[in-house]
Design a protein around this motif. Structure first.
Motif, PDB file in Angstrom:
ATOM      1  N   PHE A   1      -7.228  -1.674  -8.135  1.00  0.00           N
ATOM      2  CA  PHE A   1      -5.809  -1.363  -8.239  1.00  0.00           C
ATOM      3  C   PHE A   1      -5.380  -1.388  -9.694  1.00  0.00           C
ATOM      4  CE2 PHE A   1      -4.124  -5.635  -9.023  1.00  0.00           C
ATOM      5  CZ  PHE A   1      -5.137  -6.440  -8.538  1.00  0.00           C
TER       6      PHE A   1
ATOM      7  N   ASP B   1       0.817  -1.218   0.000  1.00  0.00           N
ATOM      8  CA  ASP B   1       0.000   0.000   0.000  1.00  0.00           C
ATOM      9  C   ASP B   1       0.850   1.267   0.000  1.00  0.00           C
ATOM     10  OD1 ASP B   1      -0.716  -0.042   3.571  1.00  0.00           O
ATOM     11  OD2 ASP B   1       1.080  -0.547   2.443  1.00  0.00           O
TER      12      ASP B   1
ATOM     13  N   SER C   1     -11.854  -5.625 -10.533  1.00  0.00           N
ATOM     14  CA  SER C   1     -10.992  -5.089  -9.489  1.00  0.00           C
ATOM     15  C   SER C   1      -9.698  -4.518 -10.070  1.00  0.00           C
ATOM     16  CB  SER C   1     -10.642  -6.174  -8.463  1.00  0.00           C
ATOM     17  OG  SER C   1      -9.784  -7.132  -9.047  1.00  0.00           O
TER      18      SER C   1
ATOM     19  N   TRP D   1      -1.534   5.734  -3.363  1.00  0.00           N
ATOM     20  CA  TRP D   1      -2.990   5.805  -3.278  1.00  0.00           C
ATOM     21  C   TRP D   1      -3.462   6.963  -4.143  1.00  0.00           C
ATOM     22  CZ3 TRP D   1      -6.204   2.424  -0.818  1.00  0.00           C
ATOM     23  CH2 TRP D   1      -7.570   2.759  -0.796  1.00  0.00           C
TER      24      TRP D   1
ATOM     25  N   TYR E   1       0.778   6.564   0.372  1.00  0.00           N
ATOM     26  CA  TYR E   1      -0.010   6.133   1.519  1.00  0.00           C
ATOM     27  C   TYR E   1       0.958   6.116   2.699  1.00  0.00           C
ATOM     28  CZ  TYR E   1      -3.162   3.275   4.342  1.00  0.00           C
ATOM     29  OH  TYR E   1      -3.994   2.808   5.323  1.00  0.00           O
TER      30      TYR E   1
ATOM     31  N   LYS F   1     -15.667   0.622  -4.174  1.00  0.00           N
ATOM     32  CA  LYS F   1     -14.856  -0.588  -4.240  1.00  0.00           C
ATOM     33  C   LYS F   1     -13.403  -0.220  -4.524  1.00  0.00           C
ATOM     34  CE  LYS F   1     -14.617  -5.113  -6.454  1.00  0.00           C
ATOM     35  NZ  LYS F   1     -15.233  -6.046  -7.438  1.00  0.00           N
ATOM     36  N   MET F   2     -12.490  -0.869  -3.815  1.00  0.00           N
ATOM     37  CA  MET F   2     -11.077  -0.578  -4.021  1.00  0.00           C
ATOM     38  C   MET F   2     -10.588  -1.338  -5.267  1.00  0.00           C
ATOM     39  SD  MET F   2      -7.816  -0.870  -1.463  1.00  0.00           S
ATOM     40  CE  MET F   2      -7.591  -2.643  -1.634  1.00  0.00           C
TER      41      MET F   2
ATOM     42  N   TYR G   1      -6.028   9.683  -5.026  1.00  0.00           N
ATOM     43  CA  TYR G   1      -7.130  10.473  -4.479  1.00  0.00           C
ATOM     44  C   TYR G   1      -7.833  11.209  -5.614  1.00  0.00           C
ATOM     45  CZ  TYR G   1      -4.888   9.668   0.028  1.00  0.00           C
ATOM     46  OH  TYR G   1      -4.343   9.087   1.143  1.00  0.00           O
TER      47      TYR G   1
ATOM     48  N   PHE H   1      -3.574   2.299  -5.953  1.00  0.00           N
ATOM     49  CA  PHE H   1      -4.900   1.940  -5.462  1.00  0.00           C
ATOM     50  C   PHE H   1      -5.851   3.125  -5.581  1.00  0.00           C
ATOM     51  CE2 PHE H   1      -1.944  -0.951  -3.578  1.00  0.00           C
ATOM     52  CZ  PHE H   1      -2.608  -2.160  -3.509  1.00  0.00           C
ATOM     53  N   GLU H   2      -7.102   2.805  -5.900  1.00  0.00           N
ATOM     54  CA  GLU H   2      -8.099   3.862  -6.045  1.00  0.00           C
ATOM     55  C   GLU H   2      -9.453   3.342  -5.557  1.00  0.00           C
ATOM     56  OE1 GLU H   2     -10.062   6.738  -9.534  1.00  0.00           O
ATOM     57  OE2 GLU H   2      -8.574   5.211 -10.047  1.00  0.00           O
ATOM     58  N   LEU H   3     -10.175   4.195  -4.865  1.00  0.00           N
ATOM     59  CA  LEU H   3     -11.521   3.854  -4.423  1.00  0.00           C
ATOM     60  C   LEU H   3     -12.503   4.361  -5.471  1.00  0.00           C
ATOM     61  CD1 LEU H   3     -12.889   2.499  -1.979  1.00  0.00           C
ATOM     62  CD2 LEU H   3     -13.321   4.792  -1.073  1.00  0.00           C
ATOM     63  N   LYS H   4     -13.225   3.437  -6.088  1.00  0.00           N
ATOM     64  CA  LYS H   4     -14.149   3.817  -7.156  1.00  0.00           C
ATOM     65  C   LYS H   4     -15.472   3.090  -6.952  1.00  0.00           C
ATOM     66  CE  LYS H   4     -14.172   4.670 -12.110  1.00  0.00           C
ATOM     67  NZ  LYS H   4     -13.402   4.591 -13.367  1.00  0.00           N
TER      68      LYS H   4
END
Length: 531
Positions: free
Chosen positions: A333, A285, A380, A288, A298, A330-331, A290, A324-327
């Motif tokens: 990569f 990790d 994913s 990250w 991170y 759902k996370m 944003y 990594f990205e939150l979209k």
């Protein structure tokens, strides 16, 4: 049935010789590339002796199923089911149609086999680079990657023109061999096409000699010293590690690369302008994404360690890692390359566009065949559309990741501006743990260098690290040994466009247009004769 029993299996046995010759000619353990000029003769000879379409389809399927089993043997290290399924699918989808087409042309237009067989073969190879099953792997052209004088035509017509050259030589030799054995008189058109084939081969050789030997005046240009690191670390992704084990493994992986880089920079007396690490060097990790801030670190121990090391050395690092990205809650990569400047600040990222089937995703309708398929959820992993060109003090670099280097049209798109100075192909061949796969991967970079007249460096965590000139000449090669290379690259003399970079795979376009014209003429003649 008697005919089938007495003769068909004999023809099949002869044709299967092609599977082994094909394998021996490929980059890897044997490197007998010139065998490719005779590898297809047994297959073509058997096809010309067949009149029934189903026999041609079966013969072509068996020959190329076995050939793909041999040249994709590296998949055994991942999963034996994948190894068999890959060979089976591609033989069914692509090489049964090849057998049907070859039997058709032999029945209807046998005198034109010298031109029809290479044309159909190349269309099949080209079609394998499209769609959800795209896997431009195993092209016969790659057998000649160590013979730069024979492959310069790729700068004009693309890599598939080299495949065309190889196949037309095979068919021509087969026609001559049949003439010598049977003493059957050659038709006038066959003599003309044989002369054409010989002329093409000689012209190609002259083009190669001229392109490589022509004078290149030395001009003072900006250059950079690139330090390429090969830590020879094995990837254990997918081995069932829990979160703590993965974190520990990621720490050890990063520590190994940092130590080797530090030792190398302490030994080198020259200035280092850029350090490049391979694909997925950073596994945990560290990065990250944003929504409004771009990509940042991170706040993990690895991130702090990496940032401090780069800032201490004062040299930018271009590396492979997961962003990594939150979209949509759902996370996800992204397999990425990341440029970190000499102060330890993330400046640019590139996300992989071409995911590899059976390596990074498996179609839902095939998942029941693969035990761990549920873990390989395409949703994913974001398929990016980024076309990042990294800029290091005016020196421009693109970073195709892993087997993205096999998609020559995609690389052409990445280099569309014409002023990219270096292709840095970052990879992690440790997944396969095979010199055979690593060599085939490296061979693809030779063709990308020639097609775009751009220097290439391959940077792998376990495979082959090496420099390839814009003429496809390999000048440095670590051959999977742990260590480093310090390579000097000069900036391009302005914008450089090859015929390929302007127009793409011209050989494919010529073949398609030619067949369309012939079909139109046949239709017109049919219409007139029945009027």
């Amino acid at each position: 049935m008697k005919y089938f029993q007495d003769f068909f299996w004999f023809k099949m046995g002869i044709a299967i010789l092609t599977s082994f010759l094909y394998f021996f000619s490929f980059p890897g353990n044997f490197n007998a590339g010139l065998l490719s000029f005779i590898a297809l003769i047994p297959f073509f000879w058997s096809i010309t002796k067949i009149k029934k379409y189903w026999q041609g389809a079966l013969l072509s399927f068996v020959v190329f199923f076995l050939a793909f089993l041999l040249i994709t043997n590296c998949f055994i290290k991942i999963n034996i089911i994948i190894w068999i399924v890959v060979s089976l699918i591609y033989s069914l989808i692509y090489y049964i149609p090849l057998g049907l087409a070859l039997v058709y042309f032999n029945r209807k237009y046998q005198a034109y086999n010298i031109i029809n067989y290479p044309a159909v073969f190349i269309l099949i190879e080209w079609s394998r680079s499209f769609g959800i099953l795209a896997l431009p792997f195993g092209n016969i052209s790659s057998s000649l990657y160590r013979y730069p004088y024979l492959i310069q035509i790729a700068a004009f017509l693309g890599e598939y023109s080299v495949s065309f050259l190889i196949v037309i030589v095979n068919v021509s030799l087969m026609v001559v061999l049949k003439f010598l054995l049977t003493h059957k008189k050659l038709l006038k058109i066959e003599k003309i096409l044989l002369t054409l084939a010989i002329s093409i081969f000689i012209l190609n050789l002259f083009i190669g000699i001229f392109e490589i030997k022509k004078n290149h005046p030395e001009i003072e240009r900006k250059s950079i010293n690139v330090l390429v690191i090969n830590p020879k670390i094995k990837s254990d992704i997918g081995s069932g590690m829990n979160k703590k084990e993965l974190a520990d493994y990621s720490d050890a992986r990063l520590n190994s690369v940092i130590k080797l880089t530090n030792d190398a920079m302490n030994k080198i007396s020259s200035n280092v302008d850029l350090v490049i690490w391979g694909e997925a060097t950073i596994m945990n990790d560290v990065f990250w994404k944003y929504k409004n801030e771009g990509v940042n670190y991170y706040p993990s121990n690895n991130a702090i360690k990496l940032k401090q090391f780069i800032a201490r050395k004062g040299v930018p690092v271009l590396l492979g890692g997961y962003v990594f990205e939150l979209k949509h809650g759902k996370m996800i990569f992204l397999n990425s390359s990341v440029l970190i400047n000499s102060s330890g600040v993330i400046k640019q990222t590139y996300e992989k566009n071409k995911l590899i089937i059976f390596g990074e995703y498996i179609p839902s309708y095939l998942r029941f065949l693969i035990p761990y398929a549920k873990k390989m959820d395409l949703k994913s992993r974001l398929i990016s559309k980024s076309r990042t060109v990294f800029n290091i003090d005016g020196f421009k670099i693109v970073t195709p990741i892993c087997f993205e280097n096999g998609f020559n049209s995609y690389l052409r798109d990445l280099l569309r501006s014409g002023d990219v100075d270096l292709i840095a192909n970052i990879s992690d061949d440790s997944v396969f743990r095979s010199q055979f796969e690593a060599r085939q991967h490296f061979a693809a970079n030779v063709f990308r260098a020639i097609e775009n007249r751009t220097n290439v460096v391959e940077v792998s965590n376990f495979g082959i690290n090496g420099k390839i000139s814009k003429y496809g000449i390999i000048s440095k090669d670590t051959s999977s040994q742990e260590g480093y290379l310090l390579i000097n690259f000069k900036k391009k003399e302005g914008k450089i466009f090859t015929t390929f970079s302007k127009y793409g795979n011209l050989i494919v376009g010529i073949i398609i247009v030619s067949y369309v014209i012939v079909l139109l003429m046949m239709f017109i003649n049919f219409f007139i004769s029945n009027k």
